[in-house]
Write an enzyme that holds these catalytic residues in place. Structure first.
Site, mmCIF file in Angstrom:
data_model
loop_
_atom_site.group_PDB
_atom_site.id
_atom_site.type_symbol
_atom_site.label_atom_id
_atom_site.label_comp_id
_atom_site.label_asym_id
_atom_site.label_seq_id
_atom_site.Cartn_x
_atom_site.Cartn_y
_atom_site.Cartn_z
ATOM 1 N N ARG A 1 -5.353 21.268 -13.755
ATOM 2 C CA ARG A 1 -4.309 20.343 -14.225
ATOM 3 C C ARG A 1 -4.561 19.874 -15.656
ATOM 4 N NH1 ARG A 1 -1.024 15.641 -10.842
ATOM 5 N NH2 ARG A 1 0.263 15.015 -12.597
ATOM 6 N N HIS B 1 6.432 9.656 -27.351
ATOM 7 C CA HIS B 1 5.377 10.426 -26.697
ATOM 8 C C HIS B 1 5.457 11.904 -27.103
ATOM 9 C CE1 HIS B 1 2.562 11.768 -23.674
ATOM 10 N NE2 HIS B 1 3.463 12.618 -23.225
ATOM 11 N N LYS C 1 4.821 23.242 -13.685
ATOM 12 C CA LYS C 1 4.087 22.025 -13.336
ATOM 13 C C LYS C 1 3.768 22.003 -11.838
ATOM 14 C CE LYS C 1 3.274 17.241 -14.152
ATOM 15 N NZ LYS C 1 3.573 16.020 -14.896
ATOM 16 N N ARG D 1 0.801 -1.239 0.000
ATOM 17 C CA ARG D 1 0.000 0.000 0.000
ATOM 18 C C ARG D 1 0.823 1.273 0.000
ATOM 19 N NH1 ARG D 1 -2.874 -2.983 3.555
ATOM 20 N NH2 ARG D 1 -4.645 -4.028 2.594
ATOM 21 N N HIS E 1 -2.178 11.096 -27.433
ATOM 22 C CA HIS E 1 -2.364 9.755 -26.872
ATOM 23 C C HIS E 1 -3.093 8.843 -27.858
ATOM 24 C CE1 HIS E 1 -1.856 10.976 -22.358
ATOM 25 N NE2 HIS E 1 -0.705 10.761 -22.952
ATOM 26 N N HIS F 1 -2.558 16.425 -25.925
ATOM 27 C CA HIS F 1 -2.500 15.038 -25.473
ATOM 28 C C HIS F 1 -3.715 14.196 -25.851
ATOM 29 C CE1 HIS F 1 1.076 16.280 -23.436
ATOM 30 N NE2 HIS F 1 1.229 15.121 -22.818
ATOM 31 N N LYS G 1 1.757 11.262 -10.884
ATOM 32 C CA LYS G 1 0.992 10.295 -11.676
ATOM 33 C C LYS G 1 1.896 9.113 -11.984
ATOM 34 C CE LYS G 1 -2.353 13.054 -14.230
ATOM 35 N NZ LYS G 1 -2.817 13.363 -15.604
ATOM 36 N N ASN H 1 -2.649 18.767 -20.446
ATOM 37 C CA ASN H 1 -2.965 17.815 -21.508
ATOM 38 C C ASN H 1 -3.062 18.467 -22.877
ATOM 39 O OD1 ASN H 1 -3.105 15.765 -19.625
ATOM 40 N ND2 ASN H 1 -5.248 16.174 -19.183
ATOM 41 N N GLU I 1 7.449 18.980 -25.018
ATOM 42 C CA GLU I 1 6.774 19.224 -23.729
ATOM 43 C C GLU I 1 7.227 20.563 -23.138
ATOM 44 O OE1 GLU I 1 4.375 17.410 -22.250
ATOM 45 O OE2 GLU I 1 4.627 15.318 -22.842
ATOM 46 N N GLU J 1 -6.336 16.509 -10.935
ATOM 47 C CA GLU J 1 -6.899 16.806 -12.247
ATOM 48 C C GLU J 1 -8.410 16.963 -12.230
ATOM 49 O OE1 GLU J 1 -4.748 14.895 -15.464
ATOM 50 O OE2 GLU J 1 -6.514 15.086 -16.733
HETATM 51 N N1 LIG Z 1 3.612 10.358 -15.105
HETATM 52 C C1 LIG Z 1 3.465 11.429 -15.843
HETATM 53 O O1 LIG Z 1 2.971 12.456 -15.403
HETATM 54 C C2 LIG Z 1 3.926 11.379 -17.268
HETATM 55 C C3 LIG Z 1 4.018 12.557 -18.012
HETATM 56 C C4 LIG Z 1 4.523 12.481 -19.306
HETATM 57 C C5 LIG Z 1 4.903 11.268 -19.838
HETATM 58 N N2 LIG Z 1 4.794 10.148 -19.086
HETATM 59 C C6 LIG Z 1 5.220 8.848 -19.624
HETATM 60 O O2 LIG Z 1 6.621 8.873 -19.849
HETATM 61 C C7 LIG Z 1 6.939 7.897 -20.839
HETATM 62 C C8 LIG Z 1 7.931 8.446 -21.821
HETATM 63 O O3 LIG Z 1 9.114 8.763 -21.128
HETATM 64 P P1 LIG Z 1 10.498 8.965 -21.890
HETATM 65 O O4 LIG Z 1 10.275 9.815 -23.059
HETATM 66 O O5 LIG Z 1 11.454 9.378 -20.872
HETATM 67 O O6 LIG Z 1 10.787 7.526 -22.503
HETATM 68 P P2 LIG Z 1 11.577 6.262 -21.923
HETATM 69 O O7 LIG Z 1 11.432 6.133 -20.489
HETATM 70 O O8 LIG Z 1 11.133 5.126 -22.775
HETATM 71 O O9 LIG Z 1 13.084 6.590 -22.255
HETATM 72 C C9 LIG Z 1 13.474 6.734 -23.587
HETATM 73 C C10 LIG Z 1 14.765 6.011 -23.897
HETATM 74 O O10 LIG Z 1 15.873 6.775 -23.434
HETATM 75 C C11 LIG Z 1 16.795 5.942 -22.753
HETATM 76 N N3 LIG Z 1 17.455 6.820 -21.805
HETATM 77 C C12 LIG Z 1 16.950 7.363 -20.679
HETATM 78 N N4 LIG Z 1 17.802 8.240 -20.147
HETATM 79 C C13 LIG Z 1 18.897 8.256 -20.936
HETATM 80 C C14 LIG Z 1 20.119 8.983 -20.929
HETATM 81 N N5 LIG Z 1 20.343 9.930 -20.012
HETATM 82 N N6 LIG Z 1 21.021 8.733 -21.893
HETATM 83 C C15 LIG Z 1 20.757 7.833 -22.870
HETATM 84 N N7 LIG Z 1 19.621 7.143 -22.939
HETATM 85 C C16 LIG Z 1 18.704 7.347 -21.986
HETATM 86 C C17 LIG Z 1 15.957 4.848 -22.186
HETATM 87 O O11 LIG Z 1 16.729 3.717 -21.986
HETATM 88 C C18 LIG Z 1 14.915 4.653 -23.273
HETATM 89 O O12 LIG Z 1 15.415 3.804 -24.259
HETATM 90 C C19 LIG Z 1 5.618 7.513 -21.480
HETATM 91 O O13 LIG Z 1 5.270 6.233 -21.021
HETATM 92 C C20 LIG Z 1 4.637 8.536 -20.953
HETATM 93 O O14 LIG Z 1 3.330 8.045 -20.825
HETATM 94 C C21 LIG Z 1 4.313 10.184 -17.827
HETATM 95 ZN ZN LIG Z 2 3.079 14.414 -22.129
#
Ligand SMILES: NC(=O)c1ccc[n+]([C@@H]2O[C@H](COP(=O)([O-])OP(=O)(O)OC[C@H]3O[C@@H](n4cnc5c(N)ncnc54)[C@H](O)[C@@H]3O)[C@@H](O)[C@H]2O)c1
Ligand SMILES: [Zn+2]
Length: 368
Positions: free
Chosen positions: A241, A265, A227, A121, A252, A248, A143, A245, A185, A237
């Protein structure tokens, strides 16, 4: 080093941003009352680059660290990965006082955060984002979650981190395309909230694209401030908030339509923003000159993968499964000027389709 505070009562926390902050990680964890037992989650690539160093540093500081590897990529942002992590935590006798530290991109942060939110939990959670997207967006705000095969981020929980450590030096190793994805972003924050920041972004775009250390820290800090300001008013949200989006709803939908492959993304929301600008124009909310100016700035960030082959019907199907729908309506964040938004629930799907088509054509033309 900048410190951005996320004000959420007794769940408030700091985002520490700067070049080389990972070297200070042991002291930062101590200062923020993080316990001795650490589960460090990252994907194999990030573990190799930064995770193992951090692990070593924390061990030298007298902490007990166990690392967990999360398979790389959006396709592993699933309950199956979560389940494997639970199994590992049980086997290692993790308890509610152990801390989960997620080192990596948004996938690692979202999966790690969901595990931390739900294991016994809830256990304390620290984010060490290493992609630009994670540093400006996903690591802040609490999130967490995973994808369902029918819709993105459908399974999730709110779980705020106890601390976020952003080391801007980690961006040096980030592949170009991933860095660009984060920049969409970044631009979004200016568009929805802060016209001056959007100008800063446009005026410094070359330095930003070159990852000039002089612009990275102020740029990332401003995104985190925006943010933080938004979520401290509306953590769950219910209203404000939603502005985060922008781009998005369609973004999405695009990600789901291509089953999270071939488009990042950030690229997906770039398309979503281009279309939302045109939609805002079509609904008489935004003037043509602003649409052109902002579209040009977004396209200057870099080229987008082709989306022309994806029929709009696939996107509208995906929108039907969007969890942000309310009473059968997808909500759209529209722009009224740079820095100001309007949320609209009852948008005519024909207008959306038209806006989408012209955004796709525009991106295509820019790439040629
Ligand atoms: N929780 C939230 O509020 C929120 C907001 C926006 C996006 N997201 C989520 O985030 C995800 C996308 O995240 P992302 O774009 O970071 O993608 P990711 O986590 O897939 O990372 C992208 C790639 O970069 C590599 N990588 C990471 N750091 C590195 C570095 N410093 N040097 C070299 N390679 C590196 C990773 O191994 C991966 O292959 C999506 O799933 C999206 O839904 C969540
Ligand atoms: Zn986003």
């Amino acid at each position: 080093v900048s410190d951005v505070r996320v004000e959420l009562g007794d769940r408030s926390y700091d985002i520490v941003i700067g070049a080389g902050t990972l070297d200070e990680a042991p002291a930062l964890l101590t200062r923020h009352q993080v316990g001795r037992r650490i589960f460090l989650a990252s994907d194999p690539c990030v573990y190799e680059l930064y995770g193992s160093d951090l692990e070593e540093r924390l061990c030298r500081d007298g902490r007990e660290v166990v690392h967990l590897l999360i398979p790389e990529g959006e396709k592993h942002k699933t309950l199956e990965t979560v389940e494997n992590l639970y199994t590992y935590l049980v086997a290692q006798r993790a308890d509610r006082h152990s801390t989960l530290v997620a080192v990596g991109g948004g996938v690692t942060g979202d999966v790690g955060g969901f595990v931390a939110a739900t294991y016994q939990r809830g256990m304390p959670f620290v984010q060490v984002p290493t992609t630009l997207l994670a540093q400006v967006d996903s690591s802040v705000g609490g999130k967490t979650g995973v994808n369902h095969k029918l819709a993105k981020n459908l399974i999730g929980a709110f779980h705020q981190p106890a601390l976020v450590i952003v080391d801007t030096q980690t961006l040096a190793s980030l592949p170009e395309r991933q860095y660009q994805s984060g920049l969409y972003e970044v631009a979004k924050y200016g568009l929805i909230y802060d016209a001056d920041f959007f100008r800063f972004f446009v005026d410094n775009l070359q330095a930003i694209i070159q990852r000039d250390p002089a612009v990275l820290e102020p740029m990332i800090s401003r995104c985190c401030e925006i943010k933080a300001a938004v979520i401290s008013i509306d953590e769950r949200e219910q209203g404000l908030r939603q502005i985060l989006n922008f781009g998005h709803t369609l973004g999405h939908a695009l990600e789901a339509a291509v089953e999270y492959a071939g488009v990042t993304h950030g690229e997906a929301i770039a398309y979503g923003m281009l279309a939302s600008l045109r939609l805002s124009r079509a609904m008489g909310l935004l003037d043509e000159a602003t649409v052109d100016e902002v579209s040009a700035a977004l396209l200057d960030i870099g080229s987008l993968p082709a989306a022309a082959g994806i029929p709009f019907g696939r996107l509208s199907d995906a929108m039907e499964h969007d969890k942000k729908r309310r009473d059968g309506h997808s909500h759209f964040v529209l722009l009224t000027e740079i820095g100001a938004t309007l949320i609209q629930d009852d948008v005519d799907l024909a207008l959306v389709a038209e806006a989408w088509q012209s955004a796709v054509v525009q991106a295509e033309t820019a790439t040629r």
